[in-house]
Write an enzyme that holds these catalytic residues in place. Structure first.
Site, PDB file in Angstrom:
ATOM      1  N   ASP A 145      42.674 101.268  64.435  1.00 11.74           N
ATOM      2  CA  ASP A 145      42.619  99.842  64.099  1.00 11.74           C
ATOM      3  C   ASP A 145      41.200  99.297  64.188  1.00 11.74           C
ATOM      4  OD1 ASP A 145      42.296  99.850  66.864  1.00 11.74           O
ATOM      5  OD2 ASP A 145      43.980  98.526  67.281  1.00 11.74           O
ATOM      6  N   GLU A 146      40.299 100.028  64.851  1.00 12.57           N
ATOM      7  CA  GLU A 146      38.931  99.529  65.016  1.00 12.57           C
ATOM      8  C   GLU A 146      38.147  99.500  63.702  1.00 12.57           C
ATOM      9  OE1 GLU A 146      36.545 100.254  68.337  1.00 12.57           O
ATOM     10  OE2 GLU A 146      38.162 101.029  69.585  1.00 12.57           O
ATOM     11  N   LYS A 152      34.797 106.524  61.687  1.00 12.45           N
ATOM     12  CA  LYS A 152      36.201 106.632  61.302  1.00 12.45           C
ATOM     13  C   LYS A 152      36.449 105.986  59.936  1.00 12.45           C
ATOM     14  CE  LYS A 152      39.174 108.157  63.330  1.00 12.45           C
ATOM     15  NZ  LYS A 152      39.728 109.539  63.292  1.00 12.45           N
TER      16      LYS A 152
END
Length: 339
Positions: A124-125, A154
């Site tokens: 979610d980051e 990511k």
């Protein structure tokens, strides 16, 4: 429950899945013999070590060999450097493992004609802080605005994966998850770190004023989410994996102090330290797409925390010397003094 027919994998490669078909080096946030057996039990698989000793997903020859030798039809790509604090101190390693490692795996999968499903595990980051949390939780279509080196790598890995879906029709699914906690987690993460600090008679080290919040999801619920996504997820889709346990870090510390029976020493067991270079205030994500597949969070924060603390009470000594992980701001690969 979705009416989609169940996908039935036969040979699954789990990268970073400590204890399963693991092709990642040993030093990661998940301890060996932990999450992968849990996922395997839920999915009805038996475990086989395709690589007897941990390898490295940045090794193209090794990855290609495993895919072909084991006739892999499904990849669940968990392997990553994941700790934000470490990414401030050694960000090149994050780029190497998270982006280059993913690229190697994608290229090998593209050239392997047995691959039928590739589940790429993100975070979610990648969304960054976002806006209007209460009225507009971030859906899978939200723009990506990572704010730290870990999240940026990511996001970069996601873009690579999406390009292979578009250019080479790779059978891709992407997930973006909340913070995971539970037994076996390496103590650099928040819940096990605070737990191990307290078990060693040390105060917890809260970044900033402790008001930053995170949503915590118990490991068994996470395994259930991946089980459903693996069997019922739609190719080309992205699925948020999130729970309902959003808590400020100071509340996590207080809950652990209470669970360990240390309320009488509470004031002495909480210390505030300098904040990260940038610390997202919170992430709020929508999980409607995952819920439509039939997933629900089942473990309450209280029950999950109790199970987690009980495990560390029994087994914290198996980690050996973890002083470097328990400092206020760990920096992997850099010399630092333990408290």
């Amino acid at each position: 429950m979705s009416s989609l027919p169940d996908y039935a994998p036969k040979s699954v490669l789990v990268t970073g899945g400590a204890g399963s078909v693991c092709i990642l080096e040993r030093r990661r946030c998940g301890e060996r013999h932990s999450s992968a057996p849990l996922l395997a039990r839920k999915s009805g698989f038996s475990l086989k070590h395709a690589v007897k000793t941990p390898g490295d997903i940045t090794s193209s020859d090794l990855v290609t060999y495993v895919l072909k030798e084991e006739k892999i039809d499904t990849i669940m790509h968990f392997a990553a450097q994941t700790h934000v604090d470490n990414s401030f101190g050694n960000s090149f390693q994050f780029t190497h493992n998270n982006i280059y490692g993913t690229h190697v795996l994608l290229e090998a999968a593209k050239c392997c004609d047995t691959i039928r499903r590739f589940v790429h595990v993100s975070t979610d980051e990648v969304y960054g802080e976002g806006e209007d949390f209460e009225t507009d939780p971030m859906t899978e279509e939200h723009i990506l605005e990572p704010t730290n080196p870990y999240a940026a790598t990511k996001a970069g890995a996601e873009f690579l994966a999406k390009s292979y879906r578009r250019s080479f029709k790779l059978p891709l699914i992407i997930t973006r998850g909340n913070n995971v906690y539970g037994p076996h987690q390496y103590p650099e993460k928040l819940v096990p770190k605070f737990t191990n600090q307290l078990l060693r008679g040390r105060p917890v080290t809260l970044h900033g004023d402790g008001s930053n919040t995170r949503n915590f999801l118990y490991v068994e619920d996470v395994a259930s989410a991946f089980d459903i996504i693996l069997h019922k997820g739609k190719l080309g889709e992205i699925y948020n994996i999130g729970g309902q346990n959003e808590l400020p870090n100071i509340a996590v510390a207080e809950a652990l102090i209470k669970e360990l029976g240390l309320d009488a020493q509470k004031e002495a067991l909480v210390t505030f330290v300098g904040d990260r270079a940038f610390n997202d205030l919170r992430y709020t994500i929508s999980t409607d797409k995952l819920a439509a597949l039939g997933w629900r969070e089942e473990t309450t924060w209280e029950d999950g925390l109790k199970k987690t603390v009980e495990w560390y009470r029994k087994y914290t000594n198996r980690y050996g010397n973890i002083d470097a992980a328990l400092v206020a701001h760990p920096r992997q690969g850099l010399k630092q003094d333990a408290p």
